[in-house]
Design an enzyme around this catalytic site. Structure first.
Site, PDB file in Angstrom:
ATOM      1  N   SER A  46     -10.810  -1.336  -0.943  1.00 30.80           N
ATOM      2  CA  SER A  46     -10.021  -1.139  -0.416  1.00 30.80           C
ATOM      3  C   SER A  46      -9.533  -1.584   1.323  1.00 30.80           C
ATOM      4  O   SER A  46      -9.030  -2.241   2.087  1.00 30.80           O
ATOM      5  CB  SER A  46      -8.861   0.198  -0.301  1.00 30.80           C
ATOM      6  N   HIS A  92      -3.983   5.971   3.333  1.00 26.81           N
ATOM      7  CA  HIS A  92      -4.590   4.807   2.675  1.00 26.81           C
ATOM      8  C   HIS A  92      -4.116   3.263   3.141  1.00 26.81           C
ATOM      9  O   HIS A  92      -4.761   2.713   3.499  1.00 26.81           O
ATOM     10  CB  HIS A  92      -3.952   4.760   1.006  1.00 26.81           C
ATOM     11  N   ASP A 147       0.810  -1.228   0.108  1.00 25.59           N
ATOM     12  CA  ASP A 147      -0.280   0.130  -0.212  1.00 25.59           C
ATOM     13  C   ASP A 147       0.667   1.566  -0.056  1.00 25.59           C
ATOM     14  O   ASP A 147       1.727   1.270  -0.128  1.00 25.59           O
ATOM     15  CB  ASP A 147      -0.994   0.040   1.185  1.00 25.59           C
TER      16      ASP A 147
END
Length: 617
Positions: free
Chosen positions: A422, A262, A204
């Site tokens: 996600s 994220h 990520d």
């Protein structure tokens, strides 16, 4: 209750699709909008009226005069960044908690360091009072100790849903509450032999290891006694110097810190610690390896391929990939196939395009490989979130993925809310790790089979859109009874209306451009990229690699070749060798094609795959 930071998504419209009310930034049920008359306003879902920020004269603020680009809200003050002169500078307006004007900054040039500092500050988004979205207190018959000790546990509807959010359906959750009640807080027991099964590699944007929920979850490289020694030596011989935490494939360094948000959010959903300070992940005892393959604008296939290989080399049995794209990459396929050979599962986000991936595939989730678990996102009404991809053959199961509270990349205690497949993937990754670490003799495929056939709540109608026909149920996965009775009706009518069940179309497969001996002379040079991936089949693999390395280091021609690259990395631990090559800037596309042709002629490579972009989901 303290303020909690929430992340924003840029949106084109707000307020039930009324295009006359344009959202500048949106988070959950609160938005900074430009109303139909052109004024800046703060709007909440369900609120009868908007709250208007006021200028120093007490008047509403016209968007055309003051172009708002970002906002943040705290308990005692609120701020809006206003852009002027076509973005050449901004001013930061400060308001009190009721959005009455207090002050504004001087001009901040977009090219100044002060602007960069301001921009980083506004990565802390608009906040809201979490309690405002609840219908009432949450009570549980199974794990009151958790709810008393974890301050935001009741806001994690995915773990235990008692209808606490407006519009949510009771028990539209994964029954983690029933699972956690089996283990005294905060102790988590696992088989000492299950190190790999308890380790999740997070491919990520990196991880905020300063966060209280994540700091203790970092998997320290077993060859390092601690974070030291950082001694410039590849002590474990894995090809990466001084990598006690993980690796940053965005800049080829050993600091995979999250500068986007994220990755920290994903990590928290999978593995946030049970520490009475924030949220809790679906495996609060998991170890995580941060593998930074994405930045704010996504990443590339060479970086992702290298990241998968790195995760396998570090012994992770679960690889979370909350990323993807429409391009079918042979190199990425080969890397995940190698992970399969190593006995690792890849948990992949299905994508956020609200399409049927049986016909519009998104990768890596749609690769036909046995070790991939493709995850769609559900909401708290227990149906597909209105952005989630789906597919009867290509999406395995649902997991909560809308309005998910998790850890921020800013500070040591920040929390943010995000939505996406996600977010659904790490919910599954943590749950799988929780089960597998207690059953380490199971194979990866046995674990996947149990997940899809036992570890779900069947959702009426979902069998038309997923392999399993259900949404993750952690209690069922563990083989433990849930305390409440599941009564989902499923099939939200508005979302269902937009879902495509057509079966008369073939999948549209967009292969990433590939150059080999067959198309070398006709390959469009405009498709040649700065970075490529050279692919070597398994036949005489070690011999080819040895000859390639020797040639590049011991011959004059090899030295000339080597001068054409910024990077030439041979990932030779893969069953199919993948060599990432980054050409120097001065090499023309025709020159790159010629070099690749020479390498193919020498028998080093079967061909070369062009670089393609990979996006956050």
């Amino acid at each position: 209750m303290p303020s909690t930071l929430f992340d924003f998504d840029i949106s084109n419209s707000y307020d039930g699709g009324n295009s006359s009310s344009a959202a500048i930034e949106t988070s959950g049920d609160i938005s900074l909008i430009k109303d139909k008359d052109g004024y800046l306003a703060i709007k909440s879902i369900g609120a009868g009226s908007s709250l208007y920020p006021r200028d120093k004269k007490g008047k509403k603020i016209k968007f055309k005069d003051h172009v708002a680009i970002a906002a943040e809200r705290f308990d005692s003050k609120n701020q809006i960044a206003m852009s002027y002169d076509d973005g050449k500078y901004i001013r930061v307006w400060t308001f009190n908690k009721n959005w009455k004007f207090k002050s504004k900054s001087g001009k901040i040039s977009s090219s100044s360091r002060e602007f960069s500092a301001m921009e980083n500050g506004f990565m802390q988004p608009l906040t809201k009072d979490l309690a405002s979205v609840l219908t009432g207190a949450v009570t549980s018959t199974t794990s009151s100790s958790w709810q008393k000790r974890e301050p935001y546990y009741n806001y994690q509807w995915s773990l235990f849903n008692n209808g606490q959010y407006n519009g949510s359906r009771v028990d539209a959750d994964i029954d983690a509450d029933a699972v956690f009640s089996k283990t005294p807080y905060p102790s988590f027991l696992m088989d000492p032999a299950a190190v790999g099964q308890n380790t999740i590699a997070i491919l990520d944007t990196g991880v905020n290891w300063n966060h209280v929920d994540l700091n203790e979850r970092l998997n320290m490289n077993a060859n390092f006694i601690s974070r030291e020694p950082i001694d410039g030596i590849d002590n474990d011989g894995n090809g990466y110097v001084d990598d006690p935490l993980g690796w940053n494939f965005m800049n080829n360094g050993n600091s995979p810190f999250d500068d986007q948000g994220h990755g920290s959010h994903v990590s928290g959903l999978a593995a946030a610690s049970a520490n009475a300070q924030g949220i809790v992940g679906t495996n609060p005892n998991a170890s995580i390896i941060p593998v930074k393959v994405l930045g704010p604008n996504g990443g590339t296939t060479p970086g992702v391929v290298a990241g998968i290989n790195y995760a396998v080399s570090r012994g992770a049995k679960i690889i979370n990939m909350s990323l993807g794209g429409p391009g079918y990459s042979q190199a990425m396929y080969a890397a995940i196939a190698n992970a399969n050979n190593a006995g690792a599962l890849v948990v992949a986000a299905a994508g956020n395009d609200f399409v049927n991936t049986d016909y519009n595939p998104s990768y890596p989730a749609a690769y036909n490989l046995p070790n991939i678990i493709s995850v769609a996102a559900s909401d708290y009404t227990d149906w597909f979130a209105n952005f989630s991809n789906y597919g009867k053959a290509t999406v395995d199961l649902l997991a909560p993925g809308k309005l998910m509270l998790s850890d921020s990349h800013i500070g040591s205690t920040g929390l943010v809310e995000k939505s996406g497949t996600s977010m659904a993937a790490p919910i599954v990754a943590g749950a799988v790790s929780y089960f597998w670490s207690r059953n380490p003799t199971w194979t990866a495929l046995q674990v996947k089979d149990r997940l899809l056939n036992i570890g779900v709540d069947k959702i009426p109608g979902a069998e038309n859109y997923t392999v399993s026909g259900g949404r993750l149920n952690m209690a069922h996965l563990m083989g433990w009874p849930a305390t409440d009775v599941y009564t989902s009706s499923g099939q939200d009518a508005d979302t269902l209306a937009g879902m495509d069940l057509s079966t008369n179309a073939d999948p549209v497969i967009n292969y990433v451009p590939f150059i080999d001996s067959k198309n070398l002379s006709t390959f469009n040079v405009d498709e040649v990229t700065d970075a490529v991936i050279g692919i070597v089949d398994g036949d005489a693999l070690s011999d080819r690699i040895a000859r390639m390395k020797e040639f590049l280091t011991s011959t004059n021609i090899g030295e000339v070749y080597a001068d054409q690259f910024d990077d030439f990395e041979i990932l030779d631990s893969l069953g199919t060798s993948l060599t990432t090559i980054d050409f120097k800037d001065h090499i023309s596309n025709e020159g790159k094609r010629k070099l690749m042709g020479e390498f193919i002629a020498r028998g080093w490579f079967e061909g070369f795959e062009m670089n393609s972009e990979v996006s956050l989901f």
